[in-house]
Write a protein that holds these residues in place. Structure first.
Motif, PDB file in Angstrom:
ATOM      1  N   GLY A 146      49.220  54.049  42.781  1.00 18.37           N
ATOM      2  CA  GLY A 146      50.618  53.735  43.038  1.00 18.37           C
ATOM      3  C   GLY A 146      50.789  52.515  43.923  1.00 18.37           C
ATOM      4  O   GLY A 146      51.859  51.922  43.980  1.00 18.37           O
ATOM      5  N   ASN A 147      49.732  52.118  44.632  1.00 16.19           N
ATOM      6  CA  ASN A 147      49.798  50.960  45.520  1.00 16.19           C
ATOM      7  C   ASN A 147      49.276  49.680  44.892  1.00 16.19           C
ATOM      8  O   ASN A 147      49.284  48.646  45.529  1.00 16.19           O
ATOM      9  CB  ASN A 147      49.013  51.223  46.807  1.00 16.19           C
ATOM     10  CG  ASN A 147      49.799  52.053  47.782  1.00 16.19           C
ATOM     11  OD1 ASN A 147      51.016  52.118  47.717  1.00 16.19           O
ATOM     12  ND2 ASN A 147      49.105  52.708  48.693  1.00 16.19           N
ATOM     13  N   GLY A 148      48.750  49.758  43.657  1.00 18.75           N
ATOM     14  CA  GLY A 148      48.268  48.527  43.048  1.00 18.75           C
ATOM     15  C   GLY A 148      47.097  48.738  42.134  1.00 18.75           C
ATOM     16  O   GLY A 148      46.784  49.848  41.708  1.00 18.75           O
ATOM     17  N   ILE A 149      46.430  47.611  41.857  1.00 18.43           N
ATOM     18  CA  ILE A 149      45.316  47.599  40.926  1.00 18.43           C
ATOM     19  C   ILE A 149      44.110  46.980  41.623  1.00 18.43           C
ATOM     20  O   ILE A 149      44.256  46.037  42.414  1.00 18.43           O
ATOM     21  CB  ILE A 149      45.704  46.827  39.644  1.00 18.43           C
ATOM     22  CG1 ILE A 149      44.610  46.934  38.591  1.00 18.43           C
ATOM     23  CG2 ILE A 149      46.019  45.383  39.961  1.00 18.43           C
ATOM     24  CD1 ILE A 149      45.070  46.470  37.212  1.00 18.43           C
ATOM     25  N   SER A 150      42.947  47.506  41.348  1.00 18.48           N
ATOM     26  CA  SER A 150      41.713  46.974  41.914  1.00 18.48           C
ATOM     27  C   SER A 150      40.936  46.296  40.788  1.00 18.48           C
ATOM     28  O   SER A 150      40.849  46.817  39.685  1.00 18.48           O
ATOM     29  CB  SER A 150      40.881  48.130  42.509  1.00 18.48           C
ATOM     30  OG  SER A 150      39.621  47.667  42.915  1.00 18.48           O
ATOM     31  N   SER A 151      40.419  45.111  41.085  1.00 19.51           N
ATOM     32  CA  SER A 151      39.646  44.388  40.067  1.00 19.51           C
ATOM     33  C   SER A 151      38.433  43.745  40.744  1.00 19.51           C
ATOM     34  O   SER A 151      38.342  43.659  41.964  1.00 19.51           O
ATOM     35  CB  SER A 151      40.503  43.318  39.389  1.00 19.51           C
ATOM     36  OG  SER A 151      40.877  42.336  40.326  1.00 19.51           O
ATOM     37  N   PHE A 152      37.515  43.280  39.902  1.00 20.73           N
ATOM     38  CA  PHE A 152      36.313  42.637  40.399  1.00 20.73           C
ATOM     39  C   PHE A 152      36.156  41.316  39.657  1.00 20.73           C
ATOM     40  O   PHE A 152      36.372  41.259  38.453  1.00 20.73           O
ATOM     41  CB  PHE A 152      35.082  43.523  40.134  1.00 20.73           C
ATOM     42  CG  PHE A 152      33.810  42.924  40.618  1.00 20.73           C
ATOM     43  CD1 PHE A 152      32.969  42.255  39.756  1.00 20.73           C
ATOM     44  CD2 PHE A 152      33.466  43.009  41.947  1.00 20.73           C
ATOM     45  CE1 PHE A 152      31.791  41.682  40.201  1.00 20.73           C
ATOM     46  CE2 PHE A 152      32.282  42.445  42.409  1.00 20.73           C
ATOM     47  CZ  PHE A 152      31.447  41.778  41.531  1.00 20.73           C
ATOM     48  N   THR A 153      35.809  40.269  40.382  1.00 18.94           N
ATOM     49  CA  THR A 153      35.620  38.969  39.754  1.00 18.94           C
ATOM     50  C   THR A 153      34.593  38.159  40.530  1.00 18.94           C
ATOM     51  O   THR A 153      34.361  38.408  41.720  1.00 18.94           O
ATOM     52  CB  THR A 153      36.948  38.194  39.680  1.00 18.94           C
ATOM     53  OG1 THR A 153      36.715  36.956  39.007  1.00 18.94           O
ATOM     54  CG2 THR A 153      37.528  37.927  41.048  1.00 18.94           C
ATOM     55  N   SER A 154      34.015  37.209  39.859  1.00 23.18           N
ATOM     56  CA  SER A 154      33.094  36.289  40.538  1.00 23.18           C
ATOM     57  C   SER A 154      33.799  34.991  40.899  1.00 23.18           C
ATOM     58  O   SER A 154      33.209  34.095  41.493  1.00 23.18           O
ATOM     59  CB  SER A 154      31.885  35.996  39.633  1.00 23.18           C
ATOM     60  OG  SER A 154      32.322  35.420  38.423  1.00 23.18           O
ATOM     61  N   GLU A 155      35.102  34.854  40.541  1.00 23.21           N
ATOM     62  CA  GLU A 155      35.894  33.654  40.865  1.00 23.21           C
ATOM     63  C   GLU A 155      36.047  33.545  42.374  1.00 23.21           C
ATOM     64  O   GLU A 155      36.123  34.533  43.084  1.00 23.21           O
ATOM     65  CB  GLU A 155      37.283  33.749  40.237  1.00 23.21           C
ATOM     66  CG  GLU A 155      37.276  33.797  38.721  1.00 23.21           C
ATOM     67  CD  GLU A 155      36.910  32.462  38.076  1.00 23.21           C
ATOM     68  OE1 GLU A 155      37.301  31.424  38.607  1.00 23.21           O
ATOM     69  OE2 GLU A 155      36.220  32.495  37.040  1.00 23.21           O
ATOM     70  N   GLN A 156      36.140  32.306  42.852  1.00 23.86           N
ATOM     71  CA  GLN A 156      36.311  32.061  44.297  1.00 23.86           C
ATOM     72  C   GLN A 156      37.760  31.864  44.631  1.00 23.86           C
ATOM     73  O   GLN A 156      38.492  31.168  44.054  1.00 23.86           O
ATOM     74  CB  GLN A 156      35.514  30.826  44.725  1.00 23.86           C
ATOM     75  CG  GLN A 156      34.040  31.045  44.628  1.00 23.86           C
ATOM     76  CD  GLN A 156      33.502  31.899  45.762  1.00 23.86           C
ATOM     77  OE1 GLN A 156      34.071  31.959  46.836  1.00 23.86           O
ATOM     78  NE2 GLN A 156      32.423  32.592  45.523  1.00 23.86           N
TER      79      GLN A 156
END
Length: 156
Positions: A146-156
């Motif tokens: 409900g507070n948001g989305i979690s993601s993973f990336t190698s972008e800076q």
């Protein structure tokens, strides 16, 4: 997809862990009393719990085969729900309940918004200080709540 909140009981149990028992052979969802205990010993699926006492400090004695439900609290204050079957009273330096634990426990989430593991493609654009947007890039979500989305990336 594997449920990330279900764990093998033997991988969670440790001697000395706190245990709270809140249901004994009950269809009622409301616990009548919570009994504090701790794990004194483990032998296979058999777990030795310090003999619980009620609010009047009387030992709680069950009949063989009764089902008990409760929570295991680990040293990182993670809480796991369990079901076990009462076998008998025993002794391991102190009086204990000997129970046979179910093969799995469920990790409880104590948060306002539960996180749900979801793997979906997303496009992310980072806002600059002046309000402009960087060029969007593609990645995938890890989970949502409900507070948001979690993601993973190698972008800076």
């Amino acid at each position: 997809m594997k449920d990330i909140n279900v764990f093998e009981t033997k991988k969670v149990l440790r001697i000395g862990q706190r245990v709270e028992i809140d249901k004994i052979d009950s269809e009622d969802d409301e616990p009548s009393e919570v009994y504090a205990s701790r794990i004194e010993d483990i032998k296979g699926s058999m777990v030795f719990l310090a003999l619980p006492v009620d609010s009047m400090l009387r030992p709680v004695i069950l009949e063989t085969g009764q089902t008990v439900e409760g929570r295991i609290i680990d040293d990182k204050v993670r809480v796991y729900s369990f079901t076990a079957q009462y076998e008998r009273i025993g002794r391991v330096n102190i009086p204990v309940w000997i129970v046979e634990m179910a093969p799995t426990v469920i990790r409880n989430q104590h948060r306002e918004f539960v996180r749900i593991r979801v793997y979906i493609p997303i496009q992310v654009a980072v806002a600059e200080q002046d309000g402009s947007m960087e060029v969007p890039f593609h990645t995938h979500s890890v989970d949502v709540s409900g507070n948001g989305i979690s993601s993973f990336t190698s972008e800076q």
